[in-house]
Design a protein around this motif. Structure first.
Motif, short mmCIF file in Angstrom:
data_model
loop_
_atom_site.label_atom_id
_atom_site.label_comp_id
_atom_site.label_asym_id
_atom_site.label_seq_id
_atom_site.Cartn_x
_atom_site.Cartn_y
_atom_site.Cartn_z
N VAL A 8 0.84 -1.19 0.00
CA VAL A 8 0.00 0.00 0.00
C VAL A 8 0.88 1.25 0.00
N GLY A 9 0.63 2.11 -0.98
CA GLY A 9 1.29 3.41 -1.03
C GLY A 9 0.28 4.51 -0.78
N HIS A 10 0.78 5.71 -0.63
CA HIS A 10 -0.09 6.84 -0.33
C HIS A 10 -1.03 7.14 -1.49
N GLY A 11 -0.46 7.40 -2.64
CA GLY A 11 -1.24 7.81 -3.81
C GLY A 11 -0.97 9.28 -4.10
N GLY A 12 -0.92 9.62 -5.36
CA GLY A 12 -0.64 10.99 -5.76
C GLY A 12 -1.73 11.54 -6.66
N ILE A 13 -1.75 12.84 -6.74
CA ILE A 13 -2.72 13.52 -7.60
C ILE A 13 -2.08 13.72 -8.96
N PRO A 14 -2.73 13.26 -10.03
CA PRO A 14 -2.16 13.48 -11.36
C PRO A 14 -2.05 14.97 -11.67
N LYS A 15 -0.96 15.35 -12.28
CA LYS A 15 -0.70 16.77 -12.56
C LYS A 15 -1.77 17.40 -13.43
N ASP A 16 -2.44 16.62 -14.27
CA ASP A 16 -3.45 17.18 -15.17
C ASP A 16 -4.88 17.00 -14.67
N CYS A 17 -5.03 16.56 -13.43
CA CYS A 17 -6.37 16.45 -12.84
C CYS A 17 -6.80 17.86 -12.41
N PRO A 18 -8.00 18.28 -12.77
CA PRO A 18 -8.44 19.63 -12.41
C PRO A 18 -8.41 19.85 -10.88
N PRO A 19 -7.73 20.89 -10.43
CA PRO A 19 -7.61 21.13 -8.99
C PRO A 19 -8.95 21.29 -8.28
N GLU A 20 -9.95 21.78 -9.01
CA GLU A 20 -11.25 21.96 -8.35
C GLU A 20 -11.86 20.62 -7.92
N LEU A 21 -11.52 19.54 -8.62
CA LEU A 21 -12.02 18.22 -8.20
C LEU A 21 -11.43 17.83 -6.85
N ILE A 22 -10.12 18.06 -6.69
CA ILE A 22 -9.44 17.73 -5.44
C ILE A 22 -9.98 18.61 -4.31
N THR A 23 -10.10 19.90 -4.58
CA THR A 23 -10.59 20.84 -3.57
C THR A 23 -11.99 20.44 -3.09
N LYS A 24 -12.85 20.12 -4.04
CA LYS A 24 -14.22 19.74 -3.68
C LYS A 24 -14.23 18.43 -2.88
N GLN A 58 4.42 10.80 -16.76
CA GLN A 58 4.55 12.25 -16.74
C GLN A 58 3.53 12.92 -15.81
N ASN A 59 2.29 12.46 -15.82
CA ASN A 59 1.30 13.16 -15.00
C ASN A 59 1.23 12.62 -13.57
N ASP A 60 1.80 11.44 -13.32
CA ASP A 60 1.82 10.90 -11.96
C ASP A 60 3.10 10.10 -11.72
N PRO A 61 4.22 10.80 -11.52
CA PRO A 61 5.48 10.10 -11.29
C PRO A 61 5.47 9.27 -10.01
N TYR A 62 4.66 9.65 -9.00
CA TYR A 62 4.57 8.85 -7.79
C TYR A 62 4.04 7.46 -8.11
#
Length: 171
Positions: A8-24, A58-62
């Motif tokens: 199990v790893g933490h997980g990362g936010i893809p660089k091209d995922c719209p920030p408003e989705l994460i914020t919401k 590229q969008n999720d190096p983690y």
């Protein structure tokens, strides 16, 4: 008895995922935890969208890095059933990986995390709670959580890594 291991790893936010989705998602999650309420359909759908966002190096190096660690770890397990899981932002979840492992015949599952240090909510609270829920649903399956880590072993690992970067060390 058929053994399985879930990393199990933490997980990362893809660089091209719209920030408003994460914020919401984070706003809904914070509100739910503050009122100790149930997961809403909106939160569930946002979590699903983010976890299943297309991933690349590229969008999720983690994600790419954890998959590389998983590949090296799997090779050391001599054919033991193996799965990868993420705490947040990526799929599959720990629950999904464990359910898949059970479908593949695992009756003895050990969960290992990449989070080495004590004090984190994922490693200290969320993973154990998830395993407790899974154990209630699957009483015939044995679950183990290979955590907390021996901090002396972690320190030795870090020391060995440090030595590789020193002059005269391996690089």
């Amino acid at each position: 008895m058929k053994r399985g291991v879930v990393l199990v790893g933490h997980g990362g936010i893809p660089k091209d995922c719209p920030p408003e989705l994460i914020t919401k998602l984070k706003r809904l999650e914070s509100h739910r935890k503050a009122v100790n309420g149930p997961l809403t359909n909106e939160e569930r759908e946002l979590d699903r969208r983010i976890r299943h966002w297309p991933r690349t190096d590229q969008n999720d190096p983690y994600c790419a890095g954890l998959e590389a660690v998983a590949s090296a770890f799997r090779a050391k397990l001599n054919g033991t059933l193996f799965a990868l899981a993420y705490n947040e932002f990526c799929a599959p979840t720990l629950e999904e990986s464990v359910e898949e492992m059970i479908r593949r015949g695992a009756t003895d599952i050990t969960v290992v995390t990449t989070m080495f240090t004590p004090g984190g909510s994922h490693s200290e609270v969320e993973i154990p709670e998830t395993l407790e829920r899974l154990a209630r649903v699957h009483p015939a399956v044995s679950f183990r959580y290979a955590w907390p880590y021996d901090l002396e072993l972690v320190a030795s690992f870090l020391e060995a890594q440090l030595r590789q970067g020193e002059p005269g060390g391996q690089s």
